[in-house]
Write a protein that holds these residues in place. Structure first.
Motif, PDB file in Angstrom:
ATOM      1  N   ASP A  29       0.847  -1.187   0.000  1.00  0.00           N
ATOM      2  CA  ASP A  29       0.000   0.000   0.000  1.00  0.00           C
ATOM      3  C   ASP A  29       0.886   1.241   0.000  1.00  0.00           C
ATOM      4  OD1 ASP A  29       0.876   0.402   2.666  1.00  0.00           O
ATOM      5  OD2 ASP A  29      -0.878  -0.624   3.487  1.00  0.00           O
ATOM      6  N   ASP A  30       0.250   2.407  -0.027  1.00  0.00           N
ATOM      7  CA  ASP A  30       0.994   3.656  -0.144  1.00  0.00           C
ATOM      8  C   ASP A  30       1.979   3.864   1.002  1.00  0.00           C
ATOM      9  OD1 ASP A  30      -0.485   4.098  -2.396  1.00  0.00           O
ATOM     10  OD2 ASP A  30      -1.513   5.891  -1.666  1.00  0.00           O
ATOM     11  N   ARG A  31       1.604   3.455   2.204  1.00  0.00           N
ATOM     12  CA  ARG A  31       2.509   3.647   3.350  1.00  0.00           C
ATOM     13  C   ARG A  31       3.812   2.893   3.156  1.00  0.00           C
ATOM     14  NH1 ARG A  31       0.042   2.499   9.042  1.00  0.00           N
ATOM     15  NH2 ARG A  31       2.161   3.155   9.607  1.00  0.00           N
ATOM     16  N   ASP A  32       3.772   1.715   2.568  1.00  0.00           N
ATOM     17  CA  ASP A  32       4.999   0.946   2.306  1.00  0.00           C
ATOM     18  C   ASP A  32       5.905   1.702   1.339  1.00  0.00           C
ATOM     19  OD1 ASP A  32       4.129  -1.146   3.910  1.00  0.00           O
ATOM     20  OD2 ASP A  32       3.285  -2.279   2.246  1.00  0.00           O
ATOM     21  N   PHE A  33       5.327   2.197   0.248  1.00  0.00           N
ATOM     22  CA  PHE A  33       6.113   2.953  -0.730  1.00  0.00           C
ATOM     23  C   PHE A  33       6.687   4.226  -0.114  1.00  0.00           C
ATOM     24  CE2 PHE A  33       3.273   0.620  -3.728  1.00  0.00           C
ATOM     25  CZ  PHE A  33       4.225   0.124  -4.607  1.00  0.00           C
ATOM     26  N   GLN A  34       5.852   4.954   0.610  1.00  0.00           N
ATOM     27  CA  GLN A  34       6.277   6.221   1.194  1.00  0.00           C
ATOM     28  C   GLN A  34       7.388   6.024   2.210  1.00  0.00           C
ATOM     29  OE1 GLN A  34       2.442   7.426   2.565  1.00  0.00           O
ATOM     30  NE2 GLN A  34       1.835   8.317   0.601  1.00  0.00           N
ATOM     31  N   VAL A  51      21.350  10.203  -5.874  1.00  0.00           N
ATOM     32  CA  VAL A  51      20.310   9.333  -6.419  1.00  0.00           C
ATOM     33  C   VAL A  51      19.811   9.963  -7.702  1.00  0.00           C
ATOM     34  CG1 VAL A  51      18.030   8.314  -6.076  1.00  0.00           C
ATOM     35  CG2 VAL A  51      19.638   8.431  -4.165  1.00  0.00           C
ATOM     36  N   TYR A  52      20.100   9.314  -8.822  1.00  0.00           N
ATOM     37  CA  TYR A  52      19.729   9.833 -10.131  1.00  0.00           C
ATOM     38  C   TYR A  52      18.367   9.335 -10.595  1.00  0.00           C
ATOM     39  CZ  TYR A  52      24.686  11.073 -10.446  1.00  0.00           C
ATOM     40  OH  TYR A  52      25.925  11.596 -10.216  1.00  0.00           O
ATOM     41  N   SER A  53      17.995   8.154 -10.164  1.00  0.00           N
ATOM     42  CA  SER A  53      16.747   7.569 -10.642  1.00  0.00           C
ATOM     43  C   SER A  53      16.336   6.454  -9.695  1.00  0.00           C
ATOM     44  CB  SER A  53      16.939   7.011 -12.057  1.00  0.00           C
ATOM     45  OG  SER A  53      15.738   6.509 -12.584  1.00  0.00           O
ATOM     46  N   TYR A  54      15.013   6.224  -9.617  1.00  0.00           N
ATOM     47  CA  TYR A  54      14.516   5.098  -8.828  1.00  0.00           C
ATOM     48  C   TYR A  54      13.155   4.685  -9.353  1.00  0.00           C
ATOM     49  CZ  TYR A  54      11.616   8.595  -6.464  1.00  0.00           C
ATOM     50  OH  TYR A  54      10.715   9.599  -6.209  1.00  0.00           O
ATOM     51  N   CYS A  55      12.801   3.455  -9.072  1.00  0.00           N
ATOM     52  CA  CYS A  55      11.455   2.964  -9.350  1.00  0.00           C
ATOM     53  C   CYS A  55      11.152   1.855  -8.355  1.00  0.00           C
ATOM     54  CB  CYS A  55      11.319   2.449 -10.782  1.00  0.00           C
ATOM     55  SG  CYS A  55       9.619   1.974 -11.197  1.00  0.00           S
ATOM     56  N   LEU A  56      10.073   2.021  -7.615  1.00  0.00           N
ATOM     57  CA  LEU A  56       9.639   1.004  -6.663  1.00  0.00           C
ATOM     58  C   LEU A  56       8.473   0.255  -7.284  1.00  0.00           C
ATOM     59  CD1 LEU A  56       9.554   3.104  -3.342  1.00  0.00           C
ATOM     60  CD2 LEU A  56      11.531   2.244  -4.621  1.00  0.00           C
ATOM     61  N   MET A  57       8.713  -0.996  -7.644  1.00  0.00           N
ATOM     62  CA  MET A  57       7.652  -1.863  -8.127  1.00  0.00           C
ATOM     63  C   MET A  57       7.113  -2.641  -6.924  1.00  0.00           C
ATOM     64  SD  MET A  57       7.578  -1.179 -11.385  1.00  0.00           S
ATOM     65  CE  MET A  57       6.937  -2.559 -12.371  1.00  0.00           C
ATOM     66  N   THR A  58       6.047  -3.405  -7.112  1.00  0.00           N
ATOM     67  CA  THR A  58       5.469  -4.069  -5.951  1.00  0.00           C
ATOM     68  C   THR A  58       6.404  -5.100  -5.328  1.00  0.00           C
ATOM     69  OG1 THR A  58       4.367  -5.661  -7.400  1.00  0.00           O
ATOM     70  CG2 THR A  58       3.090  -3.736  -6.678  1.00  0.00           C
ATOM     71  N   ASN A  59       7.216  -5.779  -6.153  1.00  0.00           N
ATOM     72  CA  ASN A  59       8.065  -6.836  -5.603  1.00  0.00           C
ATOM     73  C   ASN A  59       9.557  -6.639  -5.857  1.00  0.00           C
ATOM     74  OD1 ASN A  59       8.287  -7.417  -8.307  1.00  0.00           O
ATOM     75  ND2 ASN A  59       7.686  -9.569  -8.132  1.00  0.00           N
ATOM     76  N   HIS A  60       9.959  -5.432  -6.307  1.00  0.00           N
ATOM     77  CA  HIS A  60      11.382  -5.152  -6.452  1.00  0.00           C
ATOM     78  C   HIS A  60      11.607  -3.652  -6.604  1.00  0.00           C
ATOM     79  CE1 HIS A  60      10.186  -5.341 -10.720  1.00  0.00           C
ATOM     80  NE2 HIS A  60      11.282  -4.625 -11.002  1.00  0.00           N
ATOM     81  N   VAL A  61      12.863  -3.254  -6.429  1.00  0.00           N
ATOM     82  CA  VAL A  61      13.224  -1.847  -6.593  1.00  0.00           C
ATOM     83  C   VAL A  61      14.392  -1.736  -7.565  1.00  0.00           C
ATOM     84  CG1 VAL A  61      12.458  -1.252  -4.264  1.00  0.00           C
ATOM     85  CG2 VAL A  61      14.868  -1.790  -4.652  1.00  0.00           C
ATOM     86  N   HIS A  62      14.391  -0.635  -8.322  1.00  0.00           N
ATOM     87  CA  HIS A  62      15.524  -0.244  -9.151  1.00  0.00           C
ATOM     88  C   HIS A  62      16.043   1.089  -8.627  1.00  0.00           C
ATOM     89  CE1 HIS A  62      15.326  -2.913 -12.788  1.00  0.00           C
ATOM     90  NE2 HIS A  62      14.083  -3.065 -12.379  1.00  0.00           N
ATOM     91  N   LEU A  63      17.350   1.212  -8.478  1.00  0.00           N
ATOM     92  CA  LEU A  63      17.977   2.461  -8.072  1.00  0.00           C
ATOM     93  C   LEU A  63      19.145   2.742  -9.003  1.00  0.00           C
ATOM     94  CD1 LEU A  63      18.275   1.691  -4.234  1.00  0.00           C
ATOM     95  CD2 LEU A  63      16.432   2.980  -5.349  1.00  0.00           C
ATOM     96  N   VAL A  64      19.355   4.019  -9.340  1.00  0.00           N
ATOM     97  CA  VAL A  64      20.572   4.437 -10.030  1.00  0.00           C
ATOM     98  C   VAL A  64      21.223   5.477  -9.139  1.00  0.00           C
ATOM     99  CG1 VAL A  64      21.577   5.467 -12.088  1.00  0.00           C
ATOM    100  CG2 VAL A  64      19.568   3.995 -12.305  1.00  0.00           C
ATOM    101  N   VAL A  65      22.358   5.107  -8.555  1.00  0.00           N
ATOM    102  CA  VAL A  65      22.989   5.968  -7.560  1.00  0.00           C
ATOM    103  C   VAL A  65      24.448   6.226  -7.925  1.00  0.00           C
ATOM    104  CG1 VAL A  65      21.467   5.067  -5.761  1.00  0.00           C
ATOM    105  CG2 VAL A  65      23.733   4.076  -6.041  1.00  0.00           C
TER     106      VAL A  65
END
Length: 207
Positions: A29-34, A51-65
Motif C-alpha cells: 500500500d501507499d505507506r509501504d512505498f512512502q 540518487v539519479y533515478s529510482y522505481c519502486l515496483m510491488t516486488n522489487h526496486v531499481h535504483l541508479v545511484v
C-alpha cells in the motif's frame, strides 16, 4: 558453485536491483512505498550518495545511484534500506522473517550515455509491466519529479541530463521524448544483461 561477487567501482554510478524474497510482494500500500522513499532520502544524504533515478515496483526496486570512493558505501546503503523496510513491514503485518532476497544486484555504469539510458530503463519499468500507459502516471518512480510534475529537493540531476539542452524546459522536453519512445533499444539489452550478471553497463571494459 560460489556466488559471483558484486562489482562495485568507486566513483562510478551504479544500477542496483533488489527483489522480494521468492519474488514476493514487498510494497502492498501507499505507506509501504512512502516509508521506503523517506529512508531512501535519509540514507542518501547521510552516506553522501547521489540518487539519479529510482522505481519502486510491488516486488522489487531499481535504483541508479552515484557513489564516493568508498566501496563500502553501497553495501551500507542497501543494508540500511532493506533492514528498515523489513522491520517496518513485519511490525505492520505482525509477521517475521525475510522480505528481500539475500543478494541485490549491482552494475557500474561506465558512460553518461548509458547513465541516461539506465534512468530511462528504470523509469519505464511500470510501462513495460503494463501498470500504466505513460511513465508519468506512475507515482513511485523518479520520472514525475524529473519532468517537473512533482517537486523533489533531493533527487539529483545527472550531468547527461543537464547536457540535453540549455534550459530546464528544453531538457525536460528532450527527456520526455527520450522516455516516451518505449520501443526496445539496443541499450536496453545491454543494461538488462549487465544487471543480471553483475557486470559493467557500457561499451567499454572497466578495469
Amino acid at each position: 558453485m560460489p556466488r559471483q561477487p558484486r562489482l562495485i567501482i568507486p566513483g562510478l554510478p551504479h544500477h542496483i536491483v533488489q527483489r522480494g524474497h521468492n519474488r514476493q510482494q514487498v510494497f502492498q500500500d501507499d505507506r509501504d512505498f512512502q516509508y521506503y522513499l523517506s529512508n531512501l532520502e535519509e540514507w542518501k544524504q547521510a552516506l553522501g550518495l547521489t540518487v539519479y533515478s529510482y522505481c519502486l515496483m510491488t516486488n522489487h526496486v531499481h535504483l541508479v545511484v552515484g557513489v564516493t570512493d568508498e566501496t563500502a558505501t553501497i553495501p551500507e546503503f542497501m543494508k540500511r534500506l532493506a533492514g528498515r523496510q523489513t522491520r517496518f513491514t513485519n511490525q505492520r503485518r505482525k509477521r517475521s522473517g525475510l522480505i528481500w532476497e539475500g543478494r541485490y544486484k549491482t552494475s557500474p555504469i561506465d558512460s553518461d550515455a548509458y547513465l541516461l539510458g539506465c534512468c530511462r530503463y528504470v523509469e519505464l519499468n511500470p510501462v513495460k509491466a503494463g501498470l500504466v500507459d505513460e511513465a508519468e502516471r506512475y507515482p513511485w518512480s523518479s520520472y514525475p519529479a524529473r519532468i517537473g510534475r512533482e517537486i523533489s529537493d533531493w533527487l539529483d540531476e545527472p550531468s547527461a541530463f543537464t547536457a540535453l539542452a540549455d534550459t530546464p524546459a528544453r531538457r525536460i522536453a528532450c527527456y520526455r521524448s527520450f522516455v516516451s519512445d518505449t520501443a526496445e533499444s539496443p541499450a536496453d539489452s545491454v543494461i538488462r544483461e549487465a544487471i543480471a550478471t553483475n557486470r559493467v553497463t557500457g561499451s567499454a571494459e572497466v578495469e
